[in-house]
Design an enzyme around this catalytic site. Structure first.
Site, PDB file in Angstrom:
ATOM      1  N   ARG A  21      -3.840   1.825  11.067  1.00  0.00           N
ATOM      2  CA  ARG A  21      -4.377   1.299  12.319  1.00  0.00           C
ATOM      3  C   ARG A  21      -4.454   2.412  13.355  1.00  0.00           C
ATOM      4  O   ARG A  21      -3.522   3.216  13.491  1.00  0.00           O
ATOM      5  CB  ARG A  21      -3.508   0.149  12.864  1.00  0.00           C
ATOM      6  CG  ARG A  21      -3.614  -1.149  12.066  1.00  0.00           C
ATOM      7  CD  ARG A  21      -4.987  -1.786  12.252  1.00  0.00           C
ATOM      8  NE  ARG A  21      -5.145  -3.027  11.516  1.00  0.00           N
ATOM      9  CZ  ARG A  21      -5.643  -3.128  10.292  1.00  0.00           C
ATOM     10  NH1 ARG A  21      -6.005  -2.034   9.642  1.00  0.00           N
ATOM     11  NH2 ARG A  21      -5.777  -4.297   9.704  1.00  0.00           N
ATOM     12  N   ASP A  52      -9.023   7.428   8.911  1.00  0.00           N
ATOM     13  CA  ASP A  52      -9.986   6.373   8.591  1.00  0.00           C
ATOM     14  C   ASP A  52     -10.059   5.368   9.730  1.00  0.00           C
ATOM     15  O   ASP A  52     -10.943   4.510   9.740  1.00  0.00           O
ATOM     16  CB  ASP A  52      -9.573   5.662   7.298  1.00  0.00           C
ATOM     17  CG  ASP A  52     -10.646   4.704   6.786  1.00  0.00           C
ATOM     18  OD1 ASP A  52     -11.808   5.141   6.670  1.00  0.00           O
ATOM     19  OD2 ASP A  52     -10.320   3.532   6.517  1.00  0.00           O
ATOM     20  N   ILE A  57       0.832  -1.204   0.000  1.00  0.00           N
ATOM     21  CA  ILE A  57       0.000   0.000   0.000  1.00  0.00           C
ATOM     22  C   ILE A  57       0.863   1.249   0.000  1.00  0.00           C
ATOM     23  O   ILE A  57       0.648   2.173  -0.791  1.00  0.00           O
ATOM     24  CB  ILE A  57      -0.972  -0.006   1.195  1.00  0.00           C
ATOM     25  CG1 ILE A  57      -2.000  -1.127   1.041  1.00  0.00           C
ATOM     26  CG2 ILE A  57      -1.668   1.346   1.329  1.00  0.00           C
ATOM     27  CD1 ILE A  57      -2.911  -1.313   2.240  1.00  0.00           C
ATOM     28  N   THR A  82     -13.254   2.766   6.075  1.00  0.00           N
ATOM     29  CA  THR A  82     -13.819   2.384   4.782  1.00  0.00           C
ATOM     30  C   THR A  82     -12.831   2.529   3.634  1.00  0.00           C
ATOM     31  O   THR A  82     -13.218   2.382   2.465  1.00  0.00           O
ATOM     32  CB  THR A  82     -15.073   3.230   4.470  1.00  0.00           C
ATOM     33  OG1 THR A  82     -14.781   4.625   4.703  1.00  0.00           O
ATOM     34  CG2 THR A  82     -16.240   2.824   5.338  1.00  0.00           C
ATOM     35  N   ALA A  83     -11.559   2.791   3.925  1.00  0.00           N
ATOM     36  CA  ALA A  83     -10.575   2.957   2.851  1.00  0.00           C
ATOM     37  C   ALA A  83     -10.459   1.697   1.995  1.00  0.00           C
ATOM     38  O   ALA A  83     -10.172   1.766   0.803  1.00  0.00           O
ATOM     39  CB  ALA A  83      -9.213   3.324   3.438  1.00  0.00           C
TER      40      ALA A  83
END
Length: 320
Positions: free
Chosen positions: A231, A255, A153, A293-294
């Site tokens: 996180r 997020d 990512i 919700t990413a």
């Protein structure tokens, strides 16, 4: 072969049906979370498929007594499962990977919304306030962006950012040549000191827990912008609030947040949420918050369902 699927959402049901047929497995789908009270849903099954509900020793013991051989969590994180205890009982625990583009694209969106003060603009627009006061933004091309964590990512975020022309700093204990072509690796102290915007893409471990705290925030630039799509425990929330209130951190996009597991993915329209720090952050005009919700795209959810089933099949049928 049969798999008990817990916390099955409506949007996942058709995917489970599709991939269940592809892998020739029988599925028992339930919207209920895995708890000692719902453990019996796995009776007669070979494996269980879960999301983020904590799974401790009591539940694992019950599943073990049913002959469960695999626990698959259709999430990247797996800290909610006592995987060490499961391993002692011979139960395999796995997480999933999914397309990195889903979180990476969301991250860049959050960056742009933060530097352009989009929360304030949209809130005002809904109230028909079209004034320009206090909404002047910044251009990403003129900023130094620090990316902490260059796994799949983080690296994809860097690739996306490379098109904006900004300076990119990166930190990871494992450096990649592919990242070096687009970003400058440095130590954390340098990244904190020189970045105008910092984005977190590292897992939750003992070493990374509260890595963003009063001390590390103090070493950052005044007015730094902080993005966390990884996180919640990476940030000491009380220290973040203090820095936002003082202006040391000028904006944040989150997020994830500490203590979210009992709140996110539930409807609290008509009752108190019961998370004071979240309420403070949510009320700030310079803090953009979304409910974990990413990851939530068609492609990523499909990957999560497919790979969780695949792990169960590989463990039960193929012994790996």
């Amino acid at each position: 072969m049969k798999i008990a699927v817990y916390n099955c959402r409506e949007d996942e049901a058709s995917l489970f049906e599709t991939y269940g047929k592809e892998y020739d497995v029988e599925l028992s789908l339930s919207p209920l979370p895995p708890t000692p009270e719902t453990a019996s849903l796995a009776e007669g099954c070979d494996a269980v498929d879960i999301i983020t509900t904590p799974v401790g020793r009591e539940l694992i013991d019950i599943w073990h007594s049913y002959g469960i051989k695999a626990i698959a969590t259709r999430t990247v994180g797996y800290e909610h499962v006592d995987y060490k205890y499961a391993a002692e009982l011979g139960i395999s625990v796995s997480n999933v990977s999914y397309t990195p583009h889903t979180v990476a694209e969301y991250t860049v969106m959050a960056m742009l919304m933060s530097i352009r003060k989009m929360k304030t603009i949209l809130t005002r627009y809904m109230g028909q306030d079209f004034s320009l006061k206090d909404i002047r933004g910044k251009e990403l091309c003129n900023m130094t962006v620090g990316v902490i964590g260059t796994g799949k990512i983080g690296e994809t975020v860097i690739k996306n950012l490379s098109g904006f022309g900004c300076r990119i700093l990166a930190y990871d204990i494992y450096q990649k040549d592919s990242v070096k072509a687009l970003a400058e690796y440095c130590d954390l102290d340098t990244l904190y000191r020189e970045s105008d915007l910092i984005t977190l893409h590292t897992p939750a471990t003992e070493e990374t827990c509260h890595m963003i705290n009063k001390k590390t925030i103090h070493s950052m630039k005044d007015g730094v912008i902080l993005i966390n799509m990884a996180r919640g425990v990476l940030i000491e929330t009380a220290d973040l609030i203090e820095a936002l209130e003082s202006g040391k951190i000028s904006a944040a996009a989150l997020d994830v947040v500490e203590g979210e597991s009992a709140i996110y993915y539930k409807d609290f329209k008509y009752k108190p949420v019961g998370h004071h720090e979240m309420a403070i952050l949510q009320a700030m005009p310079n803090v953009l918050m979304t409910p974990h919700t990413a990851f939530f795209t068609d492609e990523a959810v499909g990957d999560m369902v497919r790979y969780s089933i695949e792990h169960c099949v590989n463990t039960v049928r193929n012994g790996r």
